[in-house]
Design an enzyme around this catalytic site. Structure first.
Site, mmCIF file in Angstrom:
data_model
loop_
_atom_site.group_PDB
_atom_site.id
_atom_site.type_symbol
_atom_site.label_atom_id
_atom_site.label_comp_id
_atom_site.label_asym_id
_atom_site.label_seq_id
_atom_site.Cartn_x
_atom_site.Cartn_y
_atom_site.Cartn_z
ATOM 1 N N LYS A 112 0.826 -1.211 0.000
ATOM 2 C CA LYS A 112 0.000 0.000 0.000
ATOM 3 C C LYS A 112 0.860 1.260 0.000
ATOM 4 O O LYS A 112 0.542 2.218 -0.701
ATOM 5 C CB LYS A 112 -1.002 -0.009 1.165
ATOM 6 C CG LYS A 112 -2.085 -1.070 0.952
ATOM 7 C CD LYS A 112 -3.315 -0.894 1.822
ATOM 8 C CE LYS A 112 -4.362 -1.935 1.380
ATOM 9 N NZ LYS A 112 -5.624 -1.858 2.078
ATOM 10 N N LYS A 195 -4.979 -9.971 -6.169
ATOM 11 C CA LYS A 195 -6.301 -10.218 -5.584
ATOM 12 C C LYS A 195 -7.277 -9.087 -5.918
ATOM 13 O O LYS A 195 -6.865 -7.949 -6.137
ATOM 14 C CB LYS A 195 -6.191 -10.418 -4.079
ATOM 15 C CG LYS A 195 -6.009 -9.142 -3.265
ATOM 16 C CD LYS A 195 -6.161 -9.440 -1.776
ATOM 17 C CE LYS A 195 -6.274 -8.156 -0.962
ATOM 18 N NZ LYS A 195 -7.595 -7.504 -1.033
ATOM 19 N N LYS A 198 -10.695 -3.658 -2.845
ATOM 20 C CA LYS A 198 -11.557 -2.468 -2.905
ATOM 21 C C LYS A 198 -10.776 -1.248 -3.339
ATOM 22 O O LYS A 198 -11.302 -0.355 -3.979
ATOM 23 C CB LYS A 198 -12.198 -2.212 -1.536
ATOM 24 C CG LYS A 198 -13.340 -3.153 -1.212
ATOM 25 C CD LYS A 198 -14.016 -2.757 0.095
ATOM 26 C CE LYS A 198 -13.653 -3.688 1.228
ATOM 27 N NZ LYS A 198 -12.607 -3.162 2.112
HETATM 28 P P1 ATP Z 1 -8.682 -2.644 0.656
HETATM 29 O O1 ATP Z 1 -8.196 -2.684 -0.773
HETATM 30 O O2 ATP Z 1 -9.284 -1.338 1.055
HETATM 31 O O3 ATP Z 1 -7.650 -3.168 1.637
HETATM 32 P P2 ATP Z 1 -9.877 -5.251 0.571
HETATM 33 O O4 ATP Z 1 -10.595 -5.624 -0.647
HETATM 34 O O5 ATP Z 1 -8.489 -5.790 0.762
HETATM 35 O O6 ATP Z 1 -9.914 -3.668 0.681
HETATM 36 P P3 ATP Z 1 -10.482 -5.518 3.388
HETATM 37 O O7 ATP Z 1 -11.585 -4.696 3.991
HETATM 38 O O8 ATP Z 1 -9.081 -5.069 3.594
HETATM 39 O O9 ATP Z 1 -10.787 -5.677 1.815
HETATM 40 O O10 ATP Z 1 -10.607 -7.024 3.902
HETATM 41 C C1 ATP Z 1 -11.836 -7.565 4.378
HETATM 42 C C2 ATP Z 1 -11.763 -9.081 4.390
HETATM 43 O O11 ATP Z 1 -11.826 -9.588 3.043
HETATM 44 C C3 ATP Z 1 -10.471 -9.670 4.974
HETATM 45 O O12 ATP Z 1 -10.815 -10.830 5.708
HETATM 46 C C4 ATP Z 1 -9.653 -10.042 3.767
HETATM 47 O O13 ATP Z 1 -8.731 -11.085 4.028
HETATM 48 C C5 ATP Z 1 -10.734 -10.493 2.807
HETATM 49 N N1 ATP Z 1 -10.345 -10.324 1.394
HETATM 50 C C6 ATP Z 1 -9.978 -9.164 0.805
HETATM 51 N N2 ATP Z 1 -9.737 -9.358 -0.499
HETATM 52 C C7 ATP Z 1 -9.954 -10.694 -0.730
HETATM 53 C C8 ATP Z 1 -9.877 -11.504 -1.906
HETATM 54 N N3 ATP Z 1 -9.534 -10.991 -3.073
HETATM 55 N N4 ATP Z 1 -10.182 -12.830 -1.793
HETATM 56 C C9 ATP Z 1 -10.535 -13.352 -0.609
HETATM 57 N N5 ATP Z 1 -10.625 -12.634 0.532
HETATM 58 C C10 ATP Z 1 -10.347 -11.318 0.474
HETATM 59 MG MG MG Z 2 -7.356 -5.119 2.430
#
Ligand code: ATP
Ligand code: MG
Length: 333
Positions: A112, A195, A198
């Protein structure tokens, strides 16, 4: 019952399919057997500098998505992180037992901060894992259902809990990560080696739970695959197809083996994509409808969150008091 705790960051107006399959499906499954705490981690989201109105809106809509996805606020405690000040209070204590180098090794921080550059990187992004450790340890959590990307943060949490206990006496329960098999890392449809995220720059690779069905259909149909033209499961050589097969299997309940047989032969990528799109719509359409309903009654949503915060604070305050006493802070008035 033993406790579970998990959370999502309100960093977008919608969760994506990775959040849903990687984490939320397990939350819902586990809430029957565990005393479950599900937190909207707005303090974590502040690390990426949202507009205040945006953060408020996203915090509510994230809570609504927990409930729409099957979290039952009658069974589980649904709350907002900033409503429970013990999280940041314990985080400070944990900061003071974390090595600088140890924190600097966290790959989420490296990713990040690398993307945001020196100017866009604040100290909150660096201390994020210690706040996350506090989120978990405050609830005497036994199990933390998360995606694969959070494995390293969970390891740090376990290390910090063990270190604190060794230095100050038994205070924290050491939590276990619960990371699913095939759905632990749902990949971007445009860049199947990264992955779904968001905060990804390229949102075309994310299937957002609250997008219009036709937007997601189009995203699935333009998913990056390969030119080999045969549906096989090979995550190394064919990451795009492997990702589609995993999504299909998770949503349909069919095994990957069965699917590989079903789409055997030439030119079946289109059929696979069409079926995946259909399966995605089948979960997201009712999900979205339920979120719209919940968001339509923000007073009720806020009532649920206030009740959740009250319940969370009872547990968190007791753990914080234990930790404060252990480190030698004088009792307050
Ligand atoms: P950001 O990009 O803002 O970090 P994010 O998509 O990584 O958002 P988080 O809110 O950080 O989402 O994570 C929420 C939950 O979703 C965590 O348990 C994380 O491990 C899971 N998670 C995030 N992305 C994935 C993915 N691509 N596949 C499976 N699990 C995921
Ligand atoms: Mg995340």
């Amino acid at each position: 019952a033993p406790r579970i705790l998990s959370g999502m960051q309100p960093t977008h107006d919608s969760l994506h399919l990775g959040n849903y399959l990687g984490a939320q499906v397990n939350w819902v499954r586990m809430q029957a057997d565990f005393d479950a705490f599900f937190c909207v981690v707005d303090q974590h989201a502040l690390t990426v500098g949202p507009e205040p109105e945006e953060l408020r809106r996203r915090t509510r809509v994230t809570a609504a998505q927990y409930i729409a996805g099957g979290v039952d606020p009658e069974k589980s405690t649904v709350f907002v992180q900033s409503h429970v000040p013990e999280h940041s209070q314990l985080a400070w204590v944990l900061n003071c037992i974390t090595g600088y180098g140890e924190a600097a090794r966290m790959t989420q921080f490296k990713d990040k901060s690398g993307k945001r550059g020196a100017e866009g990187t604040n100290v909150g992004l660096f201390t994020y894992p210690m706040l996350m450790a506090a989120d978990i340890l405050l609830y005497d959590t036994s199990v933390v259902p998360v995606g694969e990307d959070q494995r390293q943060h969970l390891e740090l949490t376990r290390d910090l809990a063990g270190r604190f206990n060794a230095r100050y006496g038994d205070t924290f329960r050491i939590p276990e990560a619960h990371i699913p098999g095939e759905t632990a890392k749902i990949m971007s449809l445009q860049e199947p080696t990264a992955k779904m995220s968001k905060s990804a720059d390229n949102q075309a690779g994310n299937l957002m739970m609250l997008d219009e069905p036709k937007v997601n259909t189009k995203k699935v149909k333009s998913a990056v695959t390969d030119t080999d033209n045969a549906v096989r499961f090979d995550a190394e050589a064919k990451p795009g197809i492997a990702n589609l097969l995993r999504i299909h299997a998770a949503l349909s309940g069919d095994s990957i083996e069965t699917l590989v047989e079903r789409y055997a032969g030439e030119n079946k990528y289109g059929a696979l994509k069409g079926d995946v799109a259909e399966l995605v719509i089948q979960v997201q359409a009712p999900f979205k409808a339920r979120v719209d309903e919940l968001i339509g009654d923000p007073a009720e949503l806020d009532r649920v969150l206030a009740a959740g915060a009250e319940r969370a604070r009872e547990v968190a305050a007791a753990t914080l008091a234990r930790a404060y006493d252990a480190v030698g802070f004088l009792p307050g008035a």
